[in-house]
Design a protein around this motif. Structure first.
Motif, short mmCIF file in Angstrom:
data_model
loop_
_atom_site.label_atom_id
_atom_site.label_comp_id
_atom_site.label_asym_id
_atom_site.label_seq_id
_atom_site.Cartn_x
_atom_site.Cartn_y
_atom_site.Cartn_z
N GLU A 192 -0.47 6.69 0.03
CA GLU A 192 -0.42 7.79 -1.09
C GLU A 192 0.48 7.34 -2.14
N ILE A 193 -0.01 7.61 -3.52
CA ILE A 193 0.78 7.03 -4.64
C ILE A 193 1.27 8.08 -5.23
N ILE A 194 2.50 8.29 -5.63
CA ILE A 194 3.10 9.41 -6.37
C ILE A 194 3.47 9.12 -7.75
N CYS A 195 2.98 9.71 -8.88
CA CYS A 195 3.23 9.47 -10.11
C CYS A 195 4.45 10.38 -10.75
N ALA A 196 5.13 9.94 -11.89
CA ALA A 196 6.27 10.68 -12.41
C ALA A 196 5.99 12.16 -12.59
N ASP A 197 4.73 12.45 -13.01
CA ASP A 197 4.46 14.00 -13.23
C ASP A 197 4.35 14.73 -12.16
N GLY A 198 4.54 13.99 -10.94
CA GLY A 198 4.54 14.99 -9.72
C GLY A 198 2.91 14.56 -8.87
N SER A 199 2.17 14.28 -9.78
CA SER A 199 0.63 14.17 -9.21
C SER A 199 0.37 12.91 -7.82
N ARG A 200 -0.20 13.32 -7.02
CA ARG A 200 -0.35 12.31 -5.88
C ARG A 200 -1.77 11.87 -5.45
N TYR A 201 -2.00 10.59 -5.14
CA TYR A 201 -3.48 10.06 -4.75
C TYR A 201 -3.36 9.37 -3.54
N ILE A 202 -4.38 9.62 -2.94
CA ILE A 202 -4.66 8.99 -1.44
C ILE A 202 -5.41 7.64 -1.92
N ALA A 203 -5.30 6.65 -1.28
CA ALA A 203 -6.26 5.72 -1.24
C ALA A 203 -6.30 4.65 0.10
N ASP A 204 -7.56 4.09 0.15
CA ASP A 204 -7.34 2.99 1.37
C ASP A 204 -7.16 1.74 1.05
N ILE A 205 -7.38 1.46 -0.28
CA ILE A 205 -6.98 0.31 -1.03
C ILE A 205 -6.52 0.47 -2.42
N ILE A 206 -5.42 -0.45 -2.46
CA ILE A 206 -4.66 -0.27 -4.00
C ILE A 206 -4.86 -1.63 -4.80
N VAL A 207 -5.17 -1.95 -5.80
CA VAL A 207 -5.12 -2.97 -6.44
C VAL A 207 -4.38 -2.84 -7.70
N GLN B 153 -10.11 -10.88 -0.03
CA GLN B 153 -9.55 -9.93 0.89
C GLN B 153 -9.79 -8.69 0.21
N ILE B 154 -9.91 -8.23 -0.99
CA ILE B 154 -10.24 -6.89 -1.38
C ILE B 154 -11.69 -6.53 -0.73
N ARG B 155 -12.66 -7.57 -0.92
CA ARG B 155 -14.01 -7.25 -0.38
C ARG B 155 -13.70 -6.93 1.13
N LYS B 156 -13.22 -7.83 1.70
CA LYS B 156 -12.89 -7.55 3.14
C LYS B 156 -12.53 -6.10 3.52
N ALA B 157 -11.58 -5.69 2.82
CA ALA B 157 -10.69 -4.38 3.11
C ALA B 157 -11.74 -3.43 2.77
N LEU B 158 -12.51 -3.63 1.55
CA LEU B 158 -13.49 -2.63 1.42
C LEU B 158 -14.67 -2.27 2.73
N ASP B 159 -14.90 -3.50 3.16
CA ASP B 159 -15.98 -3.43 4.04
C ASP B 159 -15.39 -2.83 5.39
N GLN B 160 -14.04 -2.68 5.48
CA GLN B 160 -13.45 -2.15 6.89
C GLN B 160 -13.26 -0.60 6.64
N HIS B 161 -13.34 -0.18 5.20
CA HIS B 161 -13.17 1.19 4.93
C HIS B 161 -14.22 2.16 4.81
N GLU B 162 -14.60 2.90 5.66
CA GLU B 162 -15.71 3.79 5.35
C GLU B 162 -15.78 4.65 3.92
N GLN B 163 -14.72 5.28 3.82
CA GLN B 163 -14.33 5.95 2.57
C GLN B 163 -14.20 5.10 1.43
N LYS B 164 -13.95 4.12 1.27
CA LYS B 164 -13.61 2.96 0.23
C LYS B 164 -12.94 3.80 -0.89
N ARG B 165 -12.03 4.44 -0.60
CA ARG B 165 -11.17 5.01 -1.63
C ARG B 165 -10.01 4.17 -2.54
#
Ligand SMILES: Cc1cc2nc3c(=O)[nH]c(=O)nc-3n(C[C@H](O)[C@H](O)[C@H](O)COP(=O)(O)OP(=O)(O)OC[C@H]3O[C@@H](n4cnc5c(N)ncnc54)[C@H](O)[C@@H]3O)c2cc1C
Ligand code: FES
Lengths: 102, 418
Positions: free
Chosen positions: B229-244, B143-155
């Motif tokens: 979007e993933i939010i951390c306790a220190d307030g930082s934010r990260y955007i991703a197409d795939i989260i493992v 499933q991870i491989r499939k998801a990767l194939d589907q996203h151009e940016q692959k973040r």
């Protein structure tokens, strides 16, 4: 195509053929006892250890550093020891006899 | 022999992975002439798990290349394999199991090899994301491989900088993904290795353009149809197409608990892998067992333990004397680096780093408690690994000064105390 003979510790003889893959994969496909391949073929477990018939030793690609080190302290190691997961099947192996080490 | 094995006896095994499959074949080797029935909820022929985050993920091989045993091996050894078959209950009084499909089956001896499952932490919003994956089964890897194939940016965002997270990072990087690892602790692999190794892996990933961020406690997830979007306790934010998510496991003990077996951070077993029920054994990742070398109860997540306990249980089931006393070993492959570990470093007082001369990256970390060697971590250094294992088995004492001198060749005669 290479025809390879495996002789297990309890003297069972298994003859198998392939033209690609590793010798370990061939052994697993044919249920050769003593080739457990616990690490799945990445040179980390030494449970795919075989002794190569003397006349075939120089027909094989030399063992890499990690394989040599794994073998130096492995159980039942000899000058004819190889890890079968690191042996890629080639035509030159046709007729080769391997004794399973464990 | 304490009991006779009749050809009508049934040994039933729940879980057909490293532990369960090895137990089935070991039973035949030890002389079990009765029936052997292996059940697993997973529909695929049993496969090696370690490649799921390594070669299987990055190489795109077929799972057939990573089977534990070939289909014909089960036939040859008369092992009945029931795949896609989830066991829903055990009745230890009647000595029978019930399957999710309602069918039941009696047993004489039962082996629990139920292993563990990936743990998803209760982060608010995480249950809503459709871009979330774990890494435990072949299906996860597919499933991870499939998801990767589907996203151009692959973040890709990997939560957890343990072995599985780091291997997944390396494999996805090879596939061209843009990878960030978020680790809660202040360093990678914090609970399992010395700081030197943490630093080594951090630098290795950074040089392969994987972003490693430590001290990142994930507190929330927000999902849109296209990304999360993933939010951390220190307030930082990260955007991703795939989260493992690779933050650890939960042991599959529910069946055992309902059958009233003793459970403490795993199914508790004795030195012959027997549970608190005479006729039920447990092996592999799901067990809490005693390790005589380290003189304490432990639960391990490694192939070595699954395979070795399987062999002990099989011997014991066949009425033979068997005591589990293996030295643990483990490996991890990331990029072209091979880490091999032998022993358990927990509780060490001193971690000595031996660097070899030459250009190749090759070193080993030797963990001691006073004079006692506890474990060795070896980077591209199978010799240090094999020697470490040897010394752990024999308990021989090491001359630390010589060990640390790269001019002294790593050989038993050179580095053992005279
Ligand atoms: C991605 C990844 C990489 C790894 N890399 C390494 C490595 O490099 N080296 C190493 O030594 N170890 C590694 N491990 C750990 C190793 O794979 C495990 O220690 C090993 O798989 C444990 O085997 P097991 O049989 O005890 O449990 P598991 O492999 O967890 O198998 C348990 C099985 O039981 C089945 N099951 C559970 N409950 C039921 C039920 N009620 N009914 C039917 N079936 C059931 C499950 O479907 C599963 O197939 C890795 C693990 C993962 C996930
Ligand atoms: S299969 Fe593990 S070393 Fe060959």
């Amino acid at each position: 195509m290479a025809k390879i003979t495996f002789i297990t510790k309890d003297q069972e003889t298994i003859v198998a053929e392939a033209d690609s893959g590793s010798v370990m994969e061939l052994a697993v496909a044919h249920n050769v006892k003593g080739i457990d391949a616990d690490c799945g073929g990445v040179c980390s477990c030494a449970t795919c250890h075989v002794h190569v018939a003397a006349d075939y030793m120089d027909k094989l690609e030399a063992a890499g550093e990690i394989e040599k080190d794994m073998l130096e302290f492995a159980d039942n190691a000899s000058d004819f020891s190889r890890l079968s997961c690191q042996m890629k099947i080639t035509e030159a192996m046709d007729g080769m006899v391997l004794n399973v080490a464990n | 022999m304490s009991e006779s094995i009749s050809s009508e006896s049934i040994c039933l095994i729940i879980g057909a992975s490293h532990a369960g499959v090895n137990a089935a074949f070991a039973l035949r080797k030890e002389g079990w002439t009765g029936s052997i029935q292996l059940y697993d909820a997973d529909p695929l022929l049993p496969y090696h798990r370690p490649p799921l985050s390594k070669a299987y993920l990055s190489g795109g091989d077929e799972i057939e290349k990573h089977l534990l045993k070939s289909a014909q091996s089960y036939e040859k050894e008369q092992i009945d394999l029931h795949l896609g078959a989830k066991v829903s209950a055990i009745d230890p009084k009647e000595k029978k199991i019930t399957l999710a499909n309602g069918r039941s089956q009696v047993y004489d001896k039962l082996v629990m090899a139920t292993g563990a499952r990936a743990f998803i932490p209760p982060i608010p919003g995480i249950e809503k994301t459709t871009h979330l994956f774990t890494m435990r089964t072949a299906e996860d890897s597919i499933q991870i491989r499939k998801a990767l194939d589907q996203h151009e940016q692959k973040r890709v965002l990997i939560i957890g900088g343990g072995y599985i997270g780091l291997e997944t990072a390396a494999s996805l990087r090879k596939l061209g993904a843009e990878v960030t690892v978020l680790e809660r602790e202040e360093r990678l692999l914090a609970r399992v290795t010395a700081p030197e190794l943490s630093q080594f892996f951090q630098a290795l990933h950074q040089s392969n353009e994987v972003q490693i961020l430590t001290g990142k406690n994930v507190v929330a997830a927000k999902t849109t149809p296209s990304h999360t979007e993933i939010i951390c306790a220190d307030g930082s934010r990260y955007i991703a197409d795939i989260i493992v998510v690779g933050v650890g496991i939960r042991v599959n003990t529910e069946l055992a608990a309902e059958a009233d077996l003793v459970i403490e951070n795993g199914i508790r077993v004795d030195s012959a892998a027997r549970t608190s029920d005479q006729d039920i054994y447990a092996i592999g990742d799901c067990t809490l067992h005693y390790n005589p070398h380290y003189k304490r109860f432990i639960r391990l997540e490694c192939v070595q333990n699954a395979v070795d306990q399987a062999k002990i249980a099989a011997a014991a089931i066949c009425g033979k004397e068997a005591t589990y006393d293996s030295i643990p070993w483990f490996w991890s492959d990331q990029y072209d680096v091979k880490l091999q570990i032998t022993g358990l470093s927990t509780g060490y007082q001193e971690a000595l780093v031996r660097k070899e001369e030459g250009e190749a990256v090759r070193f080993s970390i030797w963990y001691f408690r006073e004079d006692e060697l506890l474990a060795v971590d070896a980077i591209n250094h199978a010799r240090a690994y094999m020697l470490g294992m040897k010394f752990l088995k024999t308990g021989q004492k090491i001359d630390k000064t010589k060990l640390l001198d790269p001019k002294v060749e790593l050989k038993p005669a050179n580095i053992l105390q005279q």
